[in-house]
Design an enzyme around this catalytic site. Sequence first.
Site, mmCIF file in Angstrom:
data_model
loop_
_atom_site.group_PDB
_atom_site.id
_atom_site.type_symbol
_atom_site.label_atom_id
_atom_site.label_comp_id
_atom_site.label_asym_id
_atom_site.label_seq_id
_atom_site.Cartn_x
_atom_site.Cartn_y
_atom_site.Cartn_z
ATOM 1 N N SER A 49 0.847 -1.192 0.000
ATOM 2 C CA SER A 49 0.000 0.000 0.000
ATOM 3 C C SER A 49 0.879 1.237 0.000
ATOM 4 O O SER A 49 2.103 1.138 -0.078
ATOM 5 C CB SER A 49 -0.903 -0.003 1.234
ATOM 6 O OG SER A 49 -0.120 0.343 2.368
ATOM 7 N N LYS A 50 0.230 2.364 0.088
ATOM 8 C CA LYS A 50 0.900 3.666 0.108
ATOM 9 C C LYS A 50 2.098 3.713 1.060
ATOM 10 O O LYS A 50 3.118 4.326 0.747
ATOM 11 C CB LYS A 50 -0.116 4.692 0.630
ATOM 12 C CG LYS A 50 -0.377 5.819 -0.309
ATOM 13 C CD LYS A 50 -1.287 6.782 0.402
ATOM 14 C CE LYS A 50 -1.506 7.977 -0.508
ATOM 15 N NZ LYS A 50 -2.643 8.740 -0.208
#
Length: 495
Positions: A237-238
Amino acid sequence: MSVRVRCAPSPTGYLHVGVTRTALFNYLHARHHGGAFLVRIEDTDRERSKEEFTRSILEGLEWLGLQSDEPPIFQSERTEYYRGLFRQLVETGAAYHCDCSKERLDTLRAEQTAAGRTPRYDNRCRDRKNVNPEGAVIRLKVPDSERITVEDPIYGTIDFKTEDIDDFVLAKSDGTPTYQFAVVADDYDQGVTLIIRGNDLLPSTPKQVLLYRALGWEPPRFAHLPMILGTDKQKLSKRHGATSLLAYRAMGYLPQAMCNYLVRLGWAHGDQEVFTLSEMIEKFTLEAVGKAPAVFNPEKLLWLNGEHIRLLSVSDLTDAWLAHLKCLEQDRRYLEEGRGADIPSAPDLNRLLAPDNRPWVEALVAACQERSGTLVQITEYAQPFLSETLEYDPKAVAKVLTPESRKPLEQVLSWVRGSLSLPDEAGIHDFLVSLSESLGLGLGKVAQPVRVSLTGRTVSPPINTTLSILEKSIGKAKVEERLQRGLELAGGASL
Ligand code: GLU
């Protein structure tokens, strides 16, 4: 039958690492077998799909060289084709209209969940004759008690039971297709022979096989790729890095290093780490893809990038650096907050691109090649050669521009002033060696003050290279000015 594979991203976000790895594996499989690689934009979700995302996807794939062999198709433009298939499915009785309200479906789901059962549609509309098709959805009649077997080259035989699948929706109430429907309609229409995609889509596979059967079509083969996790073993993810692939272009990664890194997320060939694109094409097989999740490790990506920087010819590396600089300002928007500040703005590109300047630009890139892990590091290392103004590192000044550095600086300055133009690098070297001998100083005692005066730093390419490139990049007069400034910083008088 010749191989046809595809990458089918939904433009509901920027092109990210997961989709790109899938695209790459499809691309390599196609090239390995002399087949076709297709790109399809799955923009059926009209609310979440955005032009900007489509652009970033196509641009990112192009950057990596993963272009579609045929013009990309857009699902939003294929409504008529889907309508014809909906009619066919309803007419043959394979699918039916359903007008159950959202409230009814919500209540049903709540009841089933409360009773500890998996929520599923209860087939209320399956045999109702009086459903008004206007505003109704279309569902597939999923047969009871059938087995669906998929032979996956990565995961082996995978069995599914239709009991676990409810009558899923093919057409939304506004007549637009769902993902499950459009993906099958288009894979068939585009003649896709093998679907290679992430194993997060595994639950969709039996649904799609059922739909192929309902349409009387032969399903393609399916291969599922292991997930990509962050170094903390959580889903990527980010937090683990950039969310857009083009951020890596802004951060100075080479497309070939990116591909090399991505190919190793799930695939291996012995213990080889560095692959050129043609080696990847030659060696890539789905059978060598592992089942275990792959871990995205930014440090390894950085290492590989350095390896690829050193594999390139100076001319190719120069082109790659200039290409990175050209896109830098527009790519900044892909950088996560706070990252952009570390990346110096692009220097005057017109100057760097001018054919007359190419020799010194290449000499500069060559001088940076060995020590740079990214193209941004080349820009940083090259900065004193590119800007008219120079910032002096106060620590370097304090350490090197001492009273004893005045003498060598004076001598170098008068030598530069007295020469119409500087000799070549070997000639500059000879001069500095004989100067250090005549002053009775080590070469470093001459080179370091010159270096700090000219670049503001204690680290730069070899001093003769530095002088030679600077004469061409900022001009001899500026070189003299900088030496003069160095002399002043060392407490010396103007010469
Ligand atoms: N459009 C789907 C997605 O982006 C992938 C479709 C597929 O590969 O079947 O998740």
